[in-house]
Design a protein around this motif. Structure first.
Motif, PDB file in Angstrom:
ATOM      1  N   ALA A   1     -66.560 -30.507  31.422  1.00 36.58           N
ATOM      2  CA  ALA A   1     -65.740 -31.546  31.417  1.00 36.58           C
ATOM      3  C   ALA A   1     -64.500 -31.467  30.953  1.00 36.58           C
ATOM      4  N   LEU A   2     -64.703 -30.999  29.285  1.00 33.09           N
ATOM      5  CA  LEU A   2     -63.870 -31.555  27.924  1.00 33.09           C
ATOM      6  C   LEU A   2     -63.356 -30.377  28.241  1.00 33.09           C
ATOM      7  N   ALA A   3     -63.566 -28.923  28.782  1.00 35.58           N
ATOM      8  CA  ALA A   3     -62.844 -27.858  29.036  1.00 35.58           C
ATOM      9  C   ALA A   3     -61.827 -27.805  30.359  1.00 35.58           C
ATOM     10  N   LEU A   4     -62.196 -28.319  31.614  1.00 32.81           N
ATOM     11  CA  LEU A   4     -61.408 -28.612  32.928  1.00 32.81           C
ATOM     12  C   LEU A   4     -60.240 -29.684  32.269  1.00 32.81           C
ATOM     13  N   GLY A   5     -60.769 -30.362  31.495  1.00 36.62           N
ATOM     14  CA  GLY A   5     -59.620 -32.022  31.074  1.00 36.62           C
ATOM     15  C   GLY A   5     -58.673 -31.144  30.234  1.00 36.62           C
ATOM     16  N   LEU A   6     -59.084 -30.488  29.004  1.00 34.81           N
ATOM     17  CA  LEU A   6     -58.080 -29.409  28.555  1.00 34.81           C
ATOM     18  C   LEU A   6     -56.915 -29.269  29.670  1.00 34.81           C
ATOM     19  N   GLN A   7     -57.634 -27.870  30.619  1.00 34.10           N
ATOM     20  CA  GLN A   7     -57.213 -26.814  31.666  1.00 34.10           C
ATOM     21  C   GLN A   7     -55.777 -27.852  32.589  1.00 34.10           C
ATOM     22  N   ASN A   8     -56.487 -28.805  32.676  1.00 36.32           N
ATOM     23  CA  ASN A   8     -55.063 -29.987  32.589  1.00 36.32           C
ATOM     24  C   ASN A   8     -54.391 -30.627  31.823  1.00 36.32           C
ATOM     25  N   LEU A   9     -54.606 -30.738  31.337  1.00 37.88           N
ATOM     26  CA  LEU A   9     -53.797 -31.054  30.135  1.00 37.88           C
ATOM     27  C   LEU A   9     -52.741 -29.877  29.688  1.00 37.88           C
ATOM     28  N   ILE A  10     -53.174 -28.675  29.784  1.00 35.77           N
ATOM     29  CA  ILE A  10     -52.433 -28.173  29.501  1.00 35.77           C
ATOM     30  C   ILE A  10     -50.981 -27.397  30.521  1.00 35.77           C
ATOM     31  N   TRP A  11     -52.116 -27.496  31.833  1.00 34.82           N
ATOM     32  CA  TRP A  11     -51.068 -27.004  33.031  1.00 34.82           C
ATOM     33  C   TRP A  11     -50.411 -28.575  32.807  1.00 34.82           C
ATOM     34  N   GLY A  12     -50.155 -29.600  32.916  1.00 34.93           N
ATOM     35  CA  GLY A  12     -49.331 -30.414  32.742  1.00 34.93           C
ATOM     36  C   GLY A  12     -48.402 -30.358  31.568  1.00 34.93           C
ATOM     37  N   ALA A  13     -48.602 -30.030  30.295  1.00 33.52           N
ATOM     38  CA  ALA A  13     -47.693 -30.259  29.136  1.00 33.52           C
ATOM     39  C   ALA A  13     -46.876 -28.434  29.509  1.00 33.52           C
ATOM     40  N   SER A  14     -47.188 -27.689  29.860  1.00 33.96           N
ATOM     41  CA  SER A  14     -46.573 -26.218  30.064  1.00 33.96           C
ATOM     42  C   SER A  14     -45.564 -26.543  30.932  1.00 33.96           C
ATOM     43  N   GLN A  15     -46.116 -27.293  32.511  1.00 34.11           N
ATOM     44  CA  GLN A  15     -45.394 -26.853  33.300  1.00 34.11           C
ATOM     45  C   GLN A  15     -43.923 -27.162  33.321  1.00 34.11           C
ATOM     46  N   PRO A  16     -43.009 -28.095  32.861  1.00 38.19           N
ATOM     47  CA  PRO A  16     -42.006 -28.638  32.200  1.00 38.19           C
ATOM     48  C   PRO A  16     -41.206 -27.563  31.596  1.00 38.19           C
ATOM     49  N   PHE A  17     -41.730 -26.687  30.912  1.00 41.50           N
ATOM     50  CA  PHE A  17     -41.539 -25.400  30.457  1.00 41.50           C
ATOM     51  C   PHE A  17     -41.540 -24.266  31.823  1.00 41.50           C
ATOM     52  N   ALA A  18     -42.559 -24.261  32.071  1.00 40.27           N
ATOM     53  CA  ALA A  18     -42.327 -23.151  33.310  1.00 40.27           C
ATOM     54  C   ALA A  18     -41.133 -23.874  34.161  1.00 40.27           C
ATOM     55  N   GLY A  19     -41.134 -24.539  34.448  1.00 43.76           N
ATOM     56  CA  GLY A  19     -40.345 -25.010  35.628  1.00 43.76           C
ATOM     57  C   GLY A  19     -38.448 -24.320  35.346  1.00 43.76           C
ATOM     58  N   ALA A  20     -38.790 -25.194  34.592  1.00 39.88           N
ATOM     59  CA  ALA A  20     -37.070 -24.597  33.290  1.00 39.88           C
ATOM     60  C   ALA A  20     -37.048 -23.601  33.506  1.00 39.88           C
ATOM     61  N   PHE A  21     -38.407 -22.965  33.023  1.00 46.97           N
ATOM     62  CA  PHE A  21     -37.455 -21.427  33.046  1.00 46.97           C
ATOM     63  C   PHE A  21     -37.219 -21.013  34.533  1.00 46.97           C
ATOM     64  N   ALA A  22     -38.051 -21.585  35.704  1.00 46.63           N
ATOM     65  CA  ALA A  22     -37.640 -20.756  36.564  1.00 46.63           C
ATOM     66  C   ALA A  22     -35.857 -21.018  37.751  1.00 46.63           C
TER      67      ALA A  22
ATOM     68  N   VAL B   1     -42.679 -34.749  35.694  1.00 47.86           N
ATOM     69  CA  VAL B   1     -43.416 -35.872  36.352  1.00 47.86           C
ATOM     70  C   VAL B   1     -45.393 -35.117  36.373  1.00 47.86           C
ATOM     71  N   PHE B   2     -45.452 -33.709  36.705  1.00 47.85           N
ATOM     72  CA  PHE B   2     -46.519 -33.296  36.812  1.00 47.85           C
ATOM     73  C   PHE B   2     -47.508 -34.148  35.644  1.00 47.85           C
ATOM     74  N   PHE B   3     -47.030 -33.595  34.325  1.00 53.73           N
ATOM     75  CA  PHE B   3     -47.380 -33.870  33.325  1.00 53.73           C
ATOM     76  C   PHE B   3     -48.375 -34.941  32.975  1.00 53.73           C
ATOM     77  N   SER B   4     -47.565 -36.140  33.924  1.00 52.26           N
ATOM     78  CA  SER B   4     -47.834 -37.582  34.177  1.00 52.26           C
ATOM     79  C   SER B   4     -49.923 -37.309  34.493  1.00 52.26           C
ATOM     80  N   HIS B   5     -49.465 -36.101  35.960  1.00 47.56           N
ATOM     81  CA  HIS B   5     -50.233 -36.228  36.803  1.00 47.56           C
ATOM     82  C   HIS B   5     -51.452 -35.471  35.898  1.00 47.56           C
ATOM     83  N   GLN B   6     -51.235 -34.623  34.819  1.00 44.26           N
ATOM     84  CA  GLN B   6     -52.637 -34.041  34.347  1.00 44.26           C
ATOM     85  C   GLN B   6     -52.739 -35.322  33.027  1.00 44.26           C
TER      86      GLN B   6
END
Length: 404
Positions: free
Chosen positions: A46-67, A346-351
């Protein structure tokens, strides 16, 4: 018959989200065989999948800004390759740290590049304003179809091949997202230009987020999305184990997750359409409150394959229906120029909520032997999210430097 550019865009976007979201929704089926094979506790997985969601959220603004600035092409290609690599490396992740690197870090980064914020950043530019909510609803529904399609496939792969070969097959499936990036990049180039950013990527993120954060509605929207992440990821990952703990066959869990995906197709599309006619914040409040009521009834009624199916169908209808509405509110407030970045913020908060939902599910189970406390938290948070969304406004504000 020639396919219109808009239809091709929606087909490609829907296929990408379908694959990206579909594969991850079956990760709960890997919990029992991988924890047994490596002698882990549920908390380790569960911790690995939790980390997945946290990294997904933390990197999402940067991926979105680049796009937002350069188009989604390179972002989507990188995401598809990282997804395939992360799945392949899961087969040799014999420790919790290695699993956190493959399933957590790599797939978390991949998801930030291949899901809603990046895809919606193209759709809102290419689709006329009066159809944006429906187009986002259709794309979100595609993610639900991916869950409906991939969950039974993943269950069948594990039963037929074993968990390790199944991950390699899924890695090949994830790589299919790479060629699907081309139609989205083409649509981005052909869409009406937005004003060029006055700052670099990092400065633009800080500037746009700082403007948005001053708006109370934006902060409340983030609070509600936190709850969304907590609820859906806890249920998506831990429901199969919860049902097995109560003596139900593994097929009940796979059917439940497939039903969530099936009914989510209708839910995301329906709420996307409703968002064109009614208040999106009120619709969001309705969704969160309805989730809490559904969980209460699920826990109070006798547990059976039928009650699980009904619970899955109702929760499925409410599952990702928050996505088109939340992004629609962001567009209403700030326009389309920085949607990828602000949606990612906003999605970072979700994650963060997703991380806590999946991790606390494993932690509390290991400490108490049941999920009762986490179910209670999911109910209380749903009520809080409903109250938080009621005062959210959709009135455009002069922030984040974007055009409507």
């Amino acid at each position: 018959m020639k396919i219109s550019p808009l239809a091709l865009l929606l087909l490609a976007a829907g296929a990408i989200v379908s694959l990206s979201m579909g594969v991850r929704h079956g990760f709960g089926f890997f919990l029992p065989p991988m924890t047994q094979a490596f002698g882990w506790s549920r908390e380790t997985f569960a911790l690995a999948l939790g980390l997945q969601n946290l990294i997904w959220g933390a990197s999402q603004p940067f991926a979105g800004a680049f796009a937002d600035r350069h188009g989604p092409g390179k972002v989507l290609v990188a995401g598809g390759l990282l997804y395939a690599l992360g799945l392949a490396l899961m087969t040799v992740s014999s420790s919790g740290w290695l699993l956190s690197g493959s399933a957590g870090l790599l797939i978390g980064l991949a998801l930030s590049c291949t899901t809603y914020s990046v895809v919606f950043a193209v759709i809102v530019r290419a689709v006329p304003a009066n159809y944006r909510s429906s187009a986002m609803g259709i794309t979100a529904a595609a993610g639900s179809f991916g869950q409906f399609m991939m969950v039974p496939i993943e269950r069948g792969l594990i039963d037929g091949l074993g968990w390790m070969p199944s991950l390699l097959v899924l890695a090949a499936v994830a790589a299919l997202m790479v060629p699907l990036a081309a139609p989205l990049q083409r649509a981005y180039r052909q869409a009406p230009a937005t004003p060029p950013a006055a700052h670099g990527v990092l400065q633009s993120i800080v500037h746009a987020f700082g403007d948005a954060w001053q708006q109370r509605s934006f902060r409340l929207l983030m609070a509600g999305y936190f709850v969304c992440g907590f609820q859906v990821v806890f249920i998506g990952v831990h429901l199969p184990a919860y049902l097995r703990d109560h003596g139900l066959a593994g097929g009940v869990a796979s059917t439940a997750l497939a039903l969530i995906g099936l009914f989510n197709i209708f839910g995301t599309y329906s709420f996307g359409r409703l968002g064109e006619r009614y208040s999106k914040p009120y619709l969001l409040a309705t969704i969160y409150l309805a989730r809490s009521i559904t969980i209460v009834l699920f826990l109070l009624l006798p547990l059976s394959s039928m009650s699980v199916a009904v619970f899955a169908a109702v929760m499925g209808f409410l599952w990702l229906s928050t996505v088109p509405l939340t992004n629609g509110v962001i567009v209403g407030l700030f326009g389309v120029g920085n949607l990828g970045m602000l949606s990612g913020a906003v999605f970072f908060s979700h994650q963060v909520g997703s991380f806590l939902g999946v991790w606390l599910g494993g932690l509390i189970y290991d400490r108490t032997g049941n999920y009762d406390l986490v179910w209670g938290m999911a109910i209380a948070l749903g009520v809080a999210a409903a109250l938080a969304n009621l005062p959210v406004k959709e009135t455009p504000v002069l922030a984040a430097g974007s055009q409507a």
